[in-house]
Design an enzyme around this catalytic site. Structure first.
Site, PDB file in Angstrom:
ATOM      1  N   GLU A 250       0.860  -1.192   0.000  1.00 25.51           N
ATOM      2  CA  GLU A 250       0.000   0.000   0.000  1.00 25.51           C
ATOM      3  C   GLU A 250       0.889   1.232   0.000  1.00 25.51           C
ATOM      4  O   GLU A 250       1.963   1.210   0.598  1.00 25.51           O
ATOM      5  CB  GLU A 250      -0.865   0.042   1.267  1.00 25.51           C
ATOM      6  CG  GLU A 250      -2.009  -0.940   1.269  1.00 25.51           C
ATOM      7  CD  GLU A 250      -2.926  -0.759   2.483  1.00 25.51           C
ATOM      8  OE1 GLU A 250      -2.642   0.088   3.347  1.00 25.51           O
ATOM      9  OE2 GLU A 250      -3.926  -1.494   2.556  1.00 25.51           O
ATOM     10  N   LYS A 252       2.309   4.416   1.431  1.00 28.31           N
ATOM     11  CA  LYS A 252       2.341   5.006   2.766  1.00 28.31           C
ATOM     12  C   LYS A 252       2.224   6.509   2.566  1.00 28.31           C
ATOM     13  O   LYS A 252       3.149   7.161   2.091  1.00 28.31           O
ATOM     14  CB  LYS A 252       3.634   4.664   3.487  1.00 28.31           C
ATOM     15  CG  LYS A 252       3.674   5.183   4.912  1.00 28.31           C
ATOM     16  CD  LYS A 252       4.923   4.692   5.618  1.00 28.31           C
ATOM     17  CE  LYS A 252       4.860   4.926   7.117  1.00 28.31           C
ATOM     18  NZ  LYS A 252       4.778   6.341   7.482  1.00 28.31           N
ATOM     19  N   ARG A 257      -2.985  10.346  10.662  1.00 29.80           N
ATOM     20  CA  ARG A 257      -3.797   9.159  10.862  1.00 29.80           C
ATOM     21  C   ARG A 257      -5.105   9.544  11.547  1.00 29.80           C
ATOM     22  O   ARG A 257      -5.106  10.346  12.473  1.00 29.80           O
ATOM     23  CB  ARG A 257      -3.038   8.168  11.742  1.00 29.80           C
ATOM     24  CG  ARG A 257      -3.724   6.833  11.895  1.00 29.80           C
ATOM     25  CD  ARG A 257      -2.810   5.874  12.652  1.00 29.80           C
ATOM     26  NE  ARG A 257      -3.296   4.519  12.610  1.00 29.80           N
ATOM     27  CZ  ARG A 257      -2.520   3.456  12.812  1.00 29.80           C
ATOM     28  NH1 ARG A 257      -1.243   3.604  13.047  1.00 29.80           N
ATOM     29  NH2 ARG A 257      -3.017   2.246  12.772  1.00 29.80           N
ATOM     30  N   ARG A 272      -4.018   9.656  16.199  1.00 27.74           N
ATOM     31  CA  ARG A 272      -3.204   8.487  16.495  1.00 27.74           C
ATOM     32  C   ARG A 272      -3.040   8.310  18.004  1.00 27.74           C
ATOM     33  O   ARG A 272      -2.965   7.207  18.506  1.00 27.74           O
ATOM     34  CB  ARG A 272      -1.858   8.662  15.823  1.00 27.74           C
ATOM     35  CG  ARG A 272      -0.872   7.749  16.384  1.00 27.74           C
ATOM     36  CD  ARG A 272       0.358   7.663  15.588  1.00 27.74           C
ATOM     37  NE  ARG A 272       1.203   6.747  16.315  1.00 27.74           N
ATOM     38  CZ  ARG A 272       2.151   6.056  15.792  1.00 27.74           C
ATOM     39  NH1 ARG A 272       2.405   6.180  14.533  1.00 27.74           N
ATOM     40  NH2 ARG A 272       2.856   5.233  16.515  1.00 27.74           N
ATOM     41  N   GLU A 302      -5.783   7.803   6.321  1.00 29.43           N
ATOM     42  CA  GLU A 302      -4.796   8.882   6.395  1.00 29.43           C
ATOM     43  C   GLU A 302      -5.438  10.110   5.753  1.00 29.43           C
ATOM     44  O   GLU A 302      -5.895  10.042   4.607  1.00 29.43           O
ATOM     45  CB  GLU A 302      -3.538   8.444   5.639  1.00 29.43           C
ATOM     46  CG  GLU A 302      -2.344   9.328   5.876  1.00 29.43           C
ATOM     47  CD  GLU A 302      -1.581   9.038   7.170  1.00 29.43           C
ATOM     48  OE1 GLU A 302      -2.005   8.162   7.971  1.00 29.43           O
ATOM     49  OE2 GLU A 302      -0.567   9.707   7.395  1.00 29.43           O
ATOM     50  N   PHE A 342      -7.587   2.989   4.955  1.00 31.69           N
ATOM     51  CA  PHE A 342      -6.751   1.792   4.798  1.00 31.69           C
ATOM     52  C   PHE A 342      -7.166   0.638   5.703  1.00 31.69           C
ATOM     53  O   PHE A 342      -6.606  -0.441   5.605  1.00 31.69           O
ATOM     54  CB  PHE A 342      -5.256   2.111   4.932  1.00 31.69           C
ATOM     55  CG  PHE A 342      -4.852   2.753   6.242  1.00 31.69           C
ATOM     56  CD1 PHE A 342      -4.767   2.009   7.407  1.00 31.69           C
ATOM     57  CD2 PHE A 342      -4.529   4.100   6.281  1.00 31.69           C
ATOM     58  CE1 PHE A 342      -4.374   2.607   8.605  1.00 31.69           C
ATOM     59  CE2 PHE A 342      -4.132   4.711   7.477  1.00 31.69           C
ATOM     60  CZ  PHE A 342      -4.056   3.952   8.638  1.00 31.69           C
ATOM     61  N   ARG A 417       2.813  -3.341  18.053  1.00 32.14           N
ATOM     62  CA  ARG A 417       3.694  -3.207  16.906  1.00 32.14           C
ATOM     63  C   ARG A 417       4.051  -4.620  16.470  1.00 32.14           C
ATOM     64  O   ARG A 417       4.480  -5.426  17.282  1.00 32.14           O
ATOM     65  CB  ARG A 417       4.959  -2.450  17.319  1.00 32.14           C
ATOM     66  CG  ARG A 417       5.823  -2.009  16.174  1.00 32.14           C
ATOM     67  CD  ARG A 417       6.997  -1.157  16.646  1.00 32.14           C
ATOM     68  NE  ARG A 417       6.620   0.124  17.216  1.00 32.14           N
ATOM     69  CZ  ARG A 417       6.194   1.164  16.484  1.00 32.14           C
ATOM     70  NH1 ARG A 417       6.113   1.068  15.170  1.00 32.14           N
ATOM     71  NH2 ARG A 417       5.879   2.288  17.064  1.00 32.14           N
ATOM     72  N   LYS A 423       6.835  -1.273   7.347  1.00 31.81           N
ATOM     73  CA  LYS A 423       7.007  -0.090   6.500  1.00 31.81           C
ATOM     74  C   LYS A 423       8.349  -0.119   5.802  1.00 31.81           C
ATOM     75  O   LYS A 423       9.353  -0.597   6.341  1.00 31.81           O
ATOM     76  CB  LYS A 423       6.803   1.194   7.291  1.00 31.81           C
ATOM     77  CG  LYS A 423       7.674   1.356   8.473  1.00 31.81           C
ATOM     78  CD  LYS A 423       7.213   2.566   9.285  1.00 31.81           C
ATOM     79  CE  LYS A 423       7.916   2.543  10.633  1.00 31.81           C
ATOM     80  NZ  LYS A 423       7.372   3.478  11.571  1.00 31.81           N
TER      81      LYS A 423
HETATM   82  P1  AMP Z   1       5.239   5.624  11.292  1.00 34.04           P
HETATM   83  O1  AMP Z   1       4.550   6.820  11.917  1.00 34.04           O
HETATM   84  O2  AMP Z   1       6.419   5.988  10.441  1.00 34.04           O
HETATM   85  O3  AMP Z   1       5.482   4.527  12.261  1.00 34.04           O
HETATM   86  O4  AMP Z   1       4.199   5.029  10.249  1.00 34.04           O
HETATM   87  C1  AMP Z   1       2.921   4.672  10.618  1.00 34.04           C
HETATM   88  C2  AMP Z   1       1.936   5.691  10.125  1.00 34.04           C
HETATM   89  O5  AMP Z   1       1.843   5.674   8.712  1.00 34.04           O
HETATM   90  C3  AMP Z   1       0.533   5.410  10.556  1.00 34.04           C
HETATM   91  O6  AMP Z   1       0.296   5.877  11.847  1.00 34.04           O
HETATM   92  C4  AMP Z   1      -0.301   6.118   9.524  1.00 34.04           C
HETATM   93  O7  AMP Z   1      -0.532   7.443   9.952  1.00 34.04           O
HETATM   94  C5  AMP Z   1       0.606   6.220   8.328  1.00 34.04           C
HETATM   95  N1  AMP Z   1       0.119   5.530   7.112  1.00 34.04           N
HETATM   96  C6  AMP Z   1       0.158   6.062   5.868  1.00 34.04           C
HETATM   97  N2  AMP Z   1      -0.310   5.204   4.955  1.00 34.04           N
HETATM   98  C7  AMP Z   1      -0.665   4.083   5.616  1.00 34.04           C
HETATM   99  C8  AMP Z   1      -1.198   2.835   5.197  1.00 34.04           C
HETATM  100  N3  AMP Z   1      -1.450   2.554   3.918  1.00 34.04           N
HETATM  101  N4  AMP Z   1      -1.439   1.922   6.159  1.00 34.04           N
HETATM  102  C9  AMP Z   1      -1.178   2.180   7.461  1.00 34.04           C
HETATM  103  N5  AMP Z   1      -0.659   3.340   7.910  1.00 34.04           N
HETATM  104  C10 AMP Z   1      -0.402   4.290   7.000  1.00 34.04           C
END
Ligand code: AMP
Length: 584
Positions: A250, A252, A257, A272, A302, A342, A417, A423
């Site tokens: 998907e 990102k 969020r 979040r 998002e 998502f 987690r 990611k």
């Molecule tokens: P991180 O903050 O770097 O840990 O990444 C997680 C965040 O990516 C989530 O809290 C979402 O806000 C964002 N996000 C963006 N696109 C997606 C997606 N397709 N699926 C899940 N989270 C996503």
């Protein structure tokens, strides 16, 4: 329950460092507390009054806490300030000042857990004119009846600085031991907490109804679910191996969020961190009401700033303008957003958290009427590492941050987690300072305000080696209304029914133009891309280069001919310098 008993345990908690000792002390305190007072105790121990999502904030500012302490201790303001600065913490200062010559109460018969909690609650709920004075009066009355030790914790709590070193999970451990007869039941408690986000309620149910009561806590519209979090792995192959060779990729997206709860006409949005952010996004509320067909539903998406006319995603900085308390209506017009769903955790009476990703995605597809403001995050299934790399480049070219790779078999693991989501981000990000001159070779129809004019232009660089024009980006941002009138007129004579033979492009625009008109652009950076042929294979096999977040500077370079446009070689150079700068 006397507040003194709570304070006695807090003193012990502060003195302990080992997790075991902390859990034991907490378990002792939970056992001692009458059932009906357990939620109060749990919230206070978390340093709150209610679960975060209710938004009940205590927050007494430093200067007011100092003023209360000054009144209670009878000491001059300077003296109080000095004690505060020296100890670096309001609690220790209070304990010292009220302990000196016994300024505080010797015993505190009247100070119960309930009184402390209720007073805090009144303070939190008081607002409007004159509210500061009445808040301070309430707080002062507590301190007047408190011993020096009690005052220490009361003032720390009031200022939001309790810092007992007790994590939510430690409270769950203590609850399992004290109320359910053993640590073994921690998992059940954890699940209940992850789906309800209300620790006080979970502990209360454990005390009142035991294990069965806790098991009965289910996902519920209106109660935020603690979010599922992603792991990180550095390579596409690593991710494939971890997920058993079959994954869904998907985009990102780089926005905010949002956990969206809809119950008929009522929509609530949680951040979040599970705080209510509904007032920031009245547009997202509308889109959810209009375009999500399920009546009772919990979704995740998002929220991303977009260019309404072209549908392009815009950088995160654009969304930042929306994070404010006032003037929301104006900001909403200036910085429109789209919600990109998502996940779905609950839909029409059914809990989806235990179901695999594929079923949740299918449900999303069923219940979201997609359009430019309510979309599903772009997704694609694959078994190939190479395809993951390509999709990642595509996501970045389109304004995403990278990929979120998802295990099609994985459930929604609330509050954890895990490797159900992994990611994959690229490791760098930079700002490009140079402008780039590019040739217009195509146009894409606009929508919204730009219906009838072109929403975006397809641009190409110049390749002197082949004497042709490979495309490098689409551009829809930076055009004034005058530009949108003027540019089509300039282009009209060069319209072409077919792709001009000296243009190289994978994308097919609505209209082609023979390369003639040159415009100046800036961009946030140059990225690898599978959808643009400029510089194909020169950095990585199978990939070209593209501009990320391109913007028209307002300059039509009519002094330049198409072969004066920035060359592919220059762009490859810029890409390399940019990456070198990042590594340095
Ligand atoms: P991180 O903050 O770097 O840990 O990444 C997680 C965040 O990516 C989530 O809290 C979402 O806000 C964002 N996000 C963006 N696109 C997606 C997606 N397709 N699926 C899940 N989270 C996503």
């Amino acid at each position: 329950m006397k507040y003194a008993a709570v304070v006695e345990s807090y003193e012990k908690l502060e003195a302990h460092t080992g997790r075991l000792a902390i859990t034991e002390t907490l378990a002792g305190l939970l056992k001692e507390t009458p059932k009906e007072e357990l939620p109060m105790l749990v919230y206070l121990t978390q340093g709150k009054l209610r679960p975060d999502y209710e938004g009940v904030e205590l927050g007494i500012a430093e200067k007011y806490a100092l003023r209360v302490l000054q009144v209670a201790s009878g000491k001059p303001a300077e003296h109080v300030r000095k004690a505060y600065v020296e100890s670096g913490d309001i609690g220790t200062a209070a304990q010292r000042l009220l302990g000196e010559g016994r300024q505080g109460a010797l015993t505190s018969d009247s100070l119960t857990l309930k009184r402390v909690y209720d007073t805090f609650f009144v303070i939190a709920k008081t607002s409007g004119e004159g509210s500061i004075e009445s808040k301070l009066k309430e707080l002062a009355s507590l301190i007047a009846d408190a011993t020096a030790e009690e005052a220490k914790y009361i003032l720390r709590t009031a200022m939001g600085e309790l810092r007992l070193g007790v994590a939510d999970y430690t409270i769950l451990d203590a609850c399992a031991v004290a109320l359910l007869g053993g640590k073994g039941h921690r998992k059940v408690l954890e699940r209940a907490y992850n789906v309800s986000s209300d620790l006080g309620h979970v502990v209360e149910l454990a005390a009142e109804k035991g294990l069965d009561g806790v098991k009965n806590i289910h996902v519920q519209v209106g109660k935020p679910i603690r979010p599922m979090l992603a792991e990180r792995l550095p390579t596409a192959q690593g991710i494939l191996d971890k997920m058993g060779g079959d994954v869904v990729m998907e985009y990102k997206l780089d926005g905010e969020r949002a956990q969206i709860h809809k119950d008929g006409d009522k929509v609530q949005i949680f951040s979040r961190r599970l705080e209510l952010i509904t007032p920031t996004y009245p547009d997202v509320v509308e889109y959810t009401k209009k375009y999500v067909t399920s009546k009772k539903v919990i979704l995740e998406g998002e929220v991303v700033a977009v260019n309404v006319e072209t549908g392009e995603y815009l950088p995160f900085q654009e969304l930042m303008h929306r994070r404010r308390k006032h003037g929301i209506a104006e900001m909403m017009k200036q910085y429109p957003v789209a919600v990109n769903f998502f996940d779905v955790m609950f839909s029409d009476g059914e809990d989806f958290t235990g179901k695999p990703y594929t079923q949740r995605r299918a449900e999303l597809e069923r219940i979201v009427k997609q359009n430019e403001f309510a979309r599903l995050v772009p997704a694609q299934r694959t078994k190939s590492a190479e395809e993951i790399e390509r999709y990642m480049e595509e996501a970045i070219t389109q304004g995403g941050e990278g990929l979120m790779v998802k295990d099609p078999k994985a459930a929604y693991t609330a509050g954890a987690r895990g490797f159900g989501w992994i990611k994959l981000k690229r490791e760098y990000r930079s700002e490009l300072t140079d402008t780039i001159d590019l040739v217009i070779v195509g146009a894409i129809h606009g929508r919204g305000r730009r219906a009838g004019v072109y929403g975006a232009y397809l641009l190409a660089a110049y390749d002197p080696r082949k004497d042709n024009f490979p495309t490098i980006t689409k551009i829809g941002t930076g055009f004034s209304d005058e530009d949108l009138q003027a540019i089509p007129k300039l282009l009209k004579p060069y319209e072409s029914e077919v792709k001009p033979p000296n243009v190289e492009s994978i994308l097919v625009p609505d209209v082609w133009y023979r390369p003639k008109i040159v415009i100046e652009t800036i961009a946030s950076e140059i990225t690898l891309s599978p959808i643009y042929p400029a510089g194909l294979d020169s950095v990585r096999k199978g990939s070209g280069l593209a501009l990320r977040f391109p913007k028209f500077t307002g300059k039509i370079r009519d002094e330049k001919g198409p072969d004066d446009a920035t060359t592919v070689k220059e762009i490859v150079e810029m890409y390399r310098t940019q990456n070198k700068k990042i590594r340095e």
